[in-house]
Write an enzyme that holds these catalytic residues in place. Structure first.
Site, short mmCIF file in Angstrom:
data_model
loop_
_atom_site.label_atom_id
_atom_site.label_comp_id
_atom_site.label_asym_id
_atom_site.label_seq_id
_atom_site.Cartn_x
_atom_site.Cartn_y
_atom_site.Cartn_z
CB CYS A 115 -147.57 1.86 70.13
SG CYS A 115 -146.82 0.90 71.43
CG HIS A 261 -146.14 5.78 70.48
ND1 HIS A 261 -146.77 5.79 71.70
CD2 HIS A 261 -145.41 4.63 70.44
CE1 HIS A 261 -146.44 4.69 72.37
NE2 HIS A 261 -145.62 3.97 71.62
CG ASN A 291 -144.63 3.18 75.32
OD1 ASN A 291 -145.80 3.47 75.14
ND2 ASN A 291 -143.94 2.44 74.47
O1 UT7 Z 1 -144.09 1.51 72.03
C1 UT7 Z 1 -144.05 0.33 71.29
C2 UT7 Z 1 -142.86 0.24 70.50
N1 UT7 Z 1 -141.71 0.00 71.36
C3 UT7 Z 1 -140.56 0.49 71.04
O2 UT7 Z 1 -140.47 1.21 70.07
C4 UT7 Z 1 -139.35 0.10 71.86
C5 UT7 Z 1 -138.20 -0.13 70.94
N2 UT7 Z 1 -136.99 -0.63 71.63
C6 UT7 Z 1 -136.34 0.06 72.56
O3 UT7 Z 1 -136.76 1.14 72.94
C7 UT7 Z 1 -135.03 -0.50 73.09
O4 UT7 Z 1 -134.69 -1.63 72.33
C8 UT7 Z 1 -135.08 -0.88 74.59
C9 UT7 Z 1 -135.13 0.39 75.43
C10 UT7 Z 1 -136.28 -1.75 74.88
C11 UT7 Z 1 -133.82 -1.65 74.99
O5 UT7 Z 1 -132.68 -0.92 74.67
P1 UT7 Z 1 -131.47 -1.59 73.89
O6 UT7 Z 1 -130.44 -0.57 73.76
O7 UT7 Z 1 -132.01 -2.20 72.63
O8 UT7 Z 1 -130.98 -2.69 74.92
P2 UT7 Z 1 -130.90 -4.28 74.74
O9 UT7 Z 1 -132.25 -4.88 74.80
O10 UT7 Z 1 -130.03 -4.61 73.57
O11 UT7 Z 1 -130.13 -4.68 76.06
C12 UT7 Z 1 -128.77 -4.24 76.29
C13 UT7 Z 1 -128.34 -4.75 77.65
C14 UT7 Z 1 -128.59 -6.24 77.85
O12 UT7 Z 1 -127.52 -6.75 78.61
P3 UT7 Z 1 -126.32 -7.55 77.89
O13 UT7 Z 1 -126.96 -8.71 77.21
O14 UT7 Z 1 -125.71 -6.57 76.93
O15 UT7 Z 1 -125.43 -7.92 79.03
C15 UT7 Z 1 -129.84 -6.28 78.69
O16 UT7 Z 1 -129.92 -7.43 79.49
O17 UT7 Z 1 -129.08 -4.08 78.68
C16 UT7 Z 1 -129.65 -5.04 79.56
N3 UT7 Z 1 -130.90 -4.50 80.06
C17 UT7 Z 1 -130.99 -3.74 81.16
N4 UT7 Z 1 -130.05 -3.31 82.03
C18 UT7 Z 1 -130.46 -2.54 83.05
C19 UT7 Z 1 -132.14 -4.64 79.53
N5 UT7 Z 1 -133.03 -3.97 80.29
C20 UT7 Z 1 -132.33 -3.40 81.30
C21 UT7 Z 1 -132.71 -2.59 82.39
N6 UT7 Z 1 -131.74 -2.18 83.23
N7 UT7 Z 1 -133.98 -2.20 82.59
#
Ligand code: UT7
Length: 334
Positions: A115, A261, A291
């Site tokens: 990134c 980014h 992204n």
């Molecule tokens: O570019 C390189 C650098 N990358 C970044 O900077 C990305 C940084 N991280 C993020 O942007 C966020 O952490 C994400 C967008 C990847 C994820 O968001 P989050 O709010 O941290 O969600 P999470 O991973 O804690 O997941 C929350 C819930 C989980 O379900 P439970 O365990 O709470 O039941 C996941 O299984 O959301 C679920 N989940 C989804 N649900 C629907 C994860 N992905 C999805 C999805 N659709 N696509």
């Protein structure tokens, strides 16, 4: 010492648009979750069976940038290509550009900083110009993510985020020491390498081991510890921006346009609020492209420039954070 300035910009994305509702058909996800957590509405994905690749998209973006710089392919002295999704394990995409654009046998390097790839690429090119070694450098960021994502519910935390696309710019020597790239600041913290990673195929974990696992080994899909990456991103973004402003004796109010980014709209908004930037001081386009990793800053920069958001003498700030971890910033006086 010379200065370097951007004299041409271009970007290219594949025609095929994949909306959040398209993804609902192949995995357990929904438009509301994706938009709320990331801001993404749609992304461009190269369709299966297409001949397009990271290198071909990079070449398309490069052609536009070269033309806009008023140059021909033979005026380019060097190629810097940033990608995490090269066409080959080796050689890198830079040499493919030399061939595709029928250039002289100029040097070409690939940058593997994910990134932060475009920031590292721009900074590398800037050093070659500053020392007087080259006059016109083609800098490309391009990614073909879609073919390498786990497009099932298992991979939804990663696969909904990433998009395909490429951007390119020409960095040229200028005698004007007030204009162009004012500074670049680069950082890394390798202890977190496996928090956002594609483990294999790598030389320590090669293809036969994956095949022998009968489908259990999925280390060829990207893994991201999303929450941990998010928390580090907002800290490092802010740090490296402050570092750049301090080095140039600039204040936040001096920033005409900040292009972060495009990792996640929530990260951009967090940084915007922390720095107290007005809405017109920041440009985001993750909504329409997802992204695109090393391509994201240069696609956004090109789009903002095409929209007339960047004027002569403007202070433009670029910053990135991602896998490695790596992060960095560049300040340009346009
Ligand atoms: O570019 C390189 C650098 N990358 C970044 O900077 C990305 C940084 N991280 C993020 O942007 C966020 O952490 C994400 C967008 C990847 C994820 O968001 P989050 O709010 O941290 O969600 P999470 O991973 O804690 O997941 C929350 C819930 C989980 O379900 P439970 O365990 O709470 O039941 C996941 O299984 O959301 C679920 N989940 C989804 N649900 C629907 C994860 N992905 C999805 C999805 N659709 N696509």
């Amino acid at each position: 010492m010379y200065n370097s300035k951007i004299t041409g910009l271009g970007f290219y994305v594949p025609d095929n648009i994949v909306t959040n509702s398209d993804l609902e058909k192949v995995m357990d996800t929904n438009d509301e979750w994706i938009q709320e957590r990331t801001g993404i509405k749609e992304r461009h994905w190269i369709p299966k069976g297409s001949d397009e690749t990271t290198a071909t998209m990079g070449a398309e973006a490069a052609k536009i940038a070269i033309e806009r710089a008023g140059l021909t392919n033979n005026d380019i002295d060097f190629i810097v290509f940033a990608t995490l999704s090269p066409d080959y394990y080796f050689p890198g995409c830079g040499v493919q550009i030399q061939e595709m654009l029928d250039m002289k046998t100029i040097g070409a390097i690939d940058i593997r900083n994910q990134c932060s790839g475009f920031i590292y690429a721009l900074s590398t090119a800037d050093q070659f110009i500053k020392t007087g070694m080259y006059k016109n450098i083609l800098v490309i960021g391009s990614e073909y993510h879609s073919n390498g994502l786990d497009k099932t519910t298992r991979g939804r935390g990663v696969s909904v985020i990433f998009g395909d696309g490429a951007g390119a710019c020409i960095l040229s020597r200028t005698e004007d020491d007030k204009k162009g790239i004012l500074s670049s600041h680069l950082h890394s913290e390798g202890k977190y390498a496996e928090e956002l990673v594609v483990i294999s195929p790598s030389i320590k974990h090669w293809v036969p081991e994956i095949i022998d696992s009968n489908g259990k080994d999925i280390s060829y899909f990207p893994y991201m510890n999303g929450t941990f990456v998010f928390k580090n991103a907002i800290v490092r973004f802010s740090e490296v921006i402050k570092e750049a402003l301090t080095a140039n004796e600039l204040a936040v109010t001096d920033i005409d346009l900040f292009i972060p980014h495009q990792a996640n709209l929530r990260i951009s908004q967090f940084v915007q609020h922390k720095l107290k930037l007005r809405d017109d001081q920041i440009y985001n386009n993750i909504m329409n492209y997802g992204n695109t990793t090393a391509a994201s800053i240069i696609i956004a920069l090109t789009e903002a420039w095409e929209m007339g958001k960047i004027k002569d003498d403007d202070i433009v700030l670029l910053a990135a954070f991602g896998s490695g971890f790596t992060w960095g910033s560049v300040i340009i006086r346009w």
